[in-house]
Design a protein around this motif. Structure first.
Motif, short mmCIF file in Angstrom:
data_model
loop_
_atom_site.label_atom_id
_atom_site.label_comp_id
_atom_site.label_asym_id
_atom_site.label_seq_id
_atom_site.Cartn_x
_atom_site.Cartn_y
_atom_site.Cartn_z
N GLY A 46 5.37 21.75 8.50
CA GLY A 46 4.93 21.88 10.32
C GLY A 46 5.27 19.68 10.38
N LEU A 47 6.22 19.82 9.69
CA LEU A 47 6.55 18.53 10.02
C LEU A 47 7.11 18.49 11.66
CD1 LEU A 47 5.82 17.27 7.54
CD2 LEU A 47 7.59 16.19 7.67
N THR A 48 6.89 17.18 12.61
CA THR A 48 7.66 16.93 13.63
C THR A 48 9.50 16.87 13.21
OG1 THR A 48 6.03 16.40 14.77
CG2 THR A 48 8.10 15.75 15.81
N LYS A 99 18.47 20.50 2.95
CA LYS A 99 17.32 20.91 2.60
C LYS A 99 15.78 19.60 3.01
CE LYS A 99 20.22 21.44 -1.58
NZ LYS A 99 20.44 20.08 -2.71
N LEU A 100 15.77 18.93 4.01
CA LEU A 100 15.10 17.90 4.39
C LEU A 100 14.47 19.05 5.47
CD1 LEU A 100 16.38 14.75 3.79
CD2 LEU A 100 14.08 15.85 2.33
N LEU A 101 15.25 19.46 6.56
CA LEU A 101 15.09 20.11 7.64
C LEU A 101 14.35 21.53 7.09
CD1 LEU A 101 18.06 20.25 9.53
CD2 LEU A 101 15.82 19.17 10.58
N ALA A 102 14.38 22.32 6.00
CA ALA A 102 14.13 23.25 5.77
C ALA A 102 12.33 23.37 5.46
CB ALA A 102 15.02 24.30 4.61
N ALA A 103 12.67 22.46 4.48
CA ALA A 103 11.05 21.55 3.89
C ALA A 103 10.31 21.18 4.53
CB ALA A 103 11.55 20.61 3.01
N ALA A 104 10.86 20.09 5.98
CA ALA A 104 9.87 20.13 7.04
C ALA A 104 9.68 20.65 7.75
CB ALA A 104 10.95 18.45 7.57
N ARG A 105 10.22 21.88 8.24
CA ARG A 105 10.04 22.79 9.21
C ARG A 105 8.75 23.67 8.09
NH1 ARG A 105 15.83 23.04 10.55
NH2 ARG A 105 15.77 22.48 12.67
N GLU A 106 9.27 23.49 7.03
CA GLU A 106 8.30 24.46 6.44
C GLU A 106 6.74 23.76 6.05
OE1 GLU A 106 6.51 28.05 4.16
OE2 GLU A 106 8.41 27.90 5.24
N PRO A 160 0.87 -1.75 -0.20
CA PRO A 160 -0.30 0.16 0.21
C PRO A 160 1.21 2.03 -0.03
CG PRO A 160 -0.13 -0.92 2.42
CD PRO A 160 0.67 -1.71 1.07
N THR A 161 0.30 2.54 -0.79
CA THR A 161 0.98 2.86 -0.40
C THR A 161 0.73 4.30 0.48
OG1 THR A 161 -0.97 4.43 -2.28
CG2 THR A 161 0.98 3.79 -3.10
N PHE A 162 0.88 5.34 1.19
CA PHE A 162 0.99 6.15 1.60
C PHE A 162 1.58 8.04 2.17
CE2 PHE A 162 5.24 5.30 3.09
CZ PHE A 162 5.88 6.85 4.36
N SER A 163 0.65 8.58 2.87
CA SER A 163 1.17 10.07 2.22
C SER A 163 1.53 10.62 3.24
CB SER A 163 0.12 11.20 2.04
OG SER A 163 -0.61 10.29 0.45
N LEU A 164 2.23 11.69 3.54
CA LEU A 164 2.79 12.65 4.26
C LEU A 164 2.03 13.12 4.90
CD1 LEU A 164 6.68 13.47 3.10
CD2 LEU A 164 5.50 11.09 4.28
N ASP A 165 1.81 13.50 6.11
CA ASP A 165 0.68 14.44 7.19
C ASP A 165 1.38 14.98 8.15
OD1 ASP A 165 -1.08 14.76 9.05
OD2 ASP A 165 -2.38 13.80 8.42
N ARG A 166 1.27 16.74 7.98
CA ARG A 166 1.96 17.40 9.04
C ARG A 166 1.48 16.66 10.78
NH1 ARG A 166 -0.89 20.98 7.11
NH2 ARG A 166 1.06 21.65 5.55
N LYS A 167 0.86 16.44 10.78
CA LYS A 167 -0.10 15.85 12.21
C LYS A 167 0.77 14.71 12.22
CE LYS A 167 -4.24 18.25 11.80
NZ LYS A 167 -5.49 18.18 11.92
N THR A 168 1.27 13.82 11.30
CA THR A 168 1.80 12.61 11.91
C THR A 168 2.54 11.95 11.56
OG1 THR A 168 0.14 11.67 9.37
CG2 THR A 168 -1.05 11.45 12.30
N THR A 169 3.21 12.39 10.75
CA THR A 169 5.15 12.28 9.59
C THR A 169 5.72 13.13 10.97
OG1 THR A 169 3.65 12.08 8.40
CG2 THR A 169 6.62 12.01 8.19
N ALA A 170 7.32 12.50 11.20
CA ALA A 170 8.34 13.09 11.77
C ALA A 170 9.31 12.77 10.90
CB ALA A 170 8.46 12.60 13.17
N LEU A 171 10.56 13.28 10.89
CA LEU A 171 11.22 13.38 10.19
C LEU A 171 12.32 13.01 11.23
CD1 LEU A 171 13.81 13.44 8.15
CD2 LEU A 171 13.77 16.03 8.46
N LEU A 172 13.50 11.95 11.29
CA LEU A 172 14.20 11.86 12.46
C LEU A 172 15.94 11.63 12.07
CD1 LEU A 172 13.54 10.22 14.78
CD2 LEU A 172 13.63 7.78 13.58
N VAL A 173 16.69 12.37 12.32
CA VAL A 173 17.33 12.39 12.19
C VAL A 173 18.88 11.59 12.99
CG1 VAL A 173 19.65 14.52 12.21
CG2 VAL A 173 17.58 14.46 11.49
#
Length: 258
Positions: free
Chosen positions: A82-84, A73-80, A16-29
């Motif tokens: 609204g990701l955790t 780049k990913l941090l900037a985009a994730a912040r824009e 199955p595919t999934f979508s990114l949602d600012r409420k349920t997606t986090a960028l993990l470094v």
């Protein structure tokens, strides 16, 4: 030897595919700190003392030239969008080798490599991608973050279901954290060109293992940036994103492994 196809991946298909949602997606470094990712860190110092630093040159070059710019780049985009944003760093919570928590040159007996002291410079995230005040920092004591930290509880409390993962080293802390996350029911998107390993073979083999046809997909920085840009512009989380997938998000804690 020619690489054999994974029968389980062939059996499961695209999944199955999934979508990114600012409420349920986090960028993990993962472990992009001085100890693990800087040529002056404890791992590099040990390599120099033992006369094998030349074996690590390409690793540090990839981090500097490829991984850090992509993570920026990913941090900037994730912040824009609204990701955790969550940073992981491996530290020793007690004095290493009977010494100080600010010293990292001793080899941790469990990890067999230098582990940063809790208050050491080595434990600090690289300056170029340093956390901001509203980001989260989770410390761990093992390669896999879920075994020795509060990460799972933090993610559950925040309602996070999908992890976009970047960091080092691909076949160690990244892969172990990804596999444990999949077992706990999270969907994972590993950004291949925002990760690094000590050799290209280790990196590629780890990516192939993680791309198992179930709860984990491998992507690129450019692909993730396009999706985050769309999310930031429209807030739309309903459309499928071809090539990325996770299991049903309604079954929290379900086991996604076989």
């Amino acid at each position: 030897m020619k690489r054999q196809p994974d029968p389980i991946k062939l059996l499961l298909g695209e999944g199955p595919t999934f979508s990114l949602d600012r409420k349920t997606t986090a960028l993990l470094v993962v472990d992009l700190n001085v100890n693990d990712a800087h040529p002056d860190g404890a791992v590099a110092r040990l390599a120099r003392r033992r006369g094998v630093f030349d074996l690590f040159t390409s690793y540090y070059e990839r981090i500097h030239d490829v991984v850090v710019p992509n993570v920026q780049k990913l941090l900037a985009a994730a912040r824009e969008a609204g990701l955790t944003i969550i940073y992981l760093t491996t530290v020793s919570p007690v004095p290493i080798g009977g010494g100080s928590t600010t010293e990292s040159d001793e080899i941790d007996s469990a990890a067999c490599i230098p582990v940063a002291g809790l208050e050491s410079t080595d434990a600090q995230v690289l300056d170029e991608i340093a956390p901001r005040n509203d980001d989260l920092l989770v410390t761990k004591q093992t390669s896999g973050a879920f075994n020795s930290s509060m990460l799972d509880q933090v993610l559950r409390n925040l309602g996070i279901k999908v992890l976009v993962v970047v960091g080092v080293a691909t076949h160690r802390c990244v892969e172990l954290t990804v596999r444990d996350a999949a077992d706990r029911g999270y969907g994972i998107l590993v950004v291949a060109d925002a990760c690094a390993d000590f050799t290209e073979t280790l990196h590629e083999d780890a990516l192939n293992r993680m791309d198992d046809g179930s709860r984990t997909e491998i992507g690129t920085t450019a692909e993730v940036l396009r999706r985050l840009s769309h999310l930031a512009r429209t807030g739309d989380v309903t459309g499928d994103w071809e090539g990325f997938r996770a299991g049903p998000s309604s079954k929290e804690g379900s086991n996604g492994s076989t």
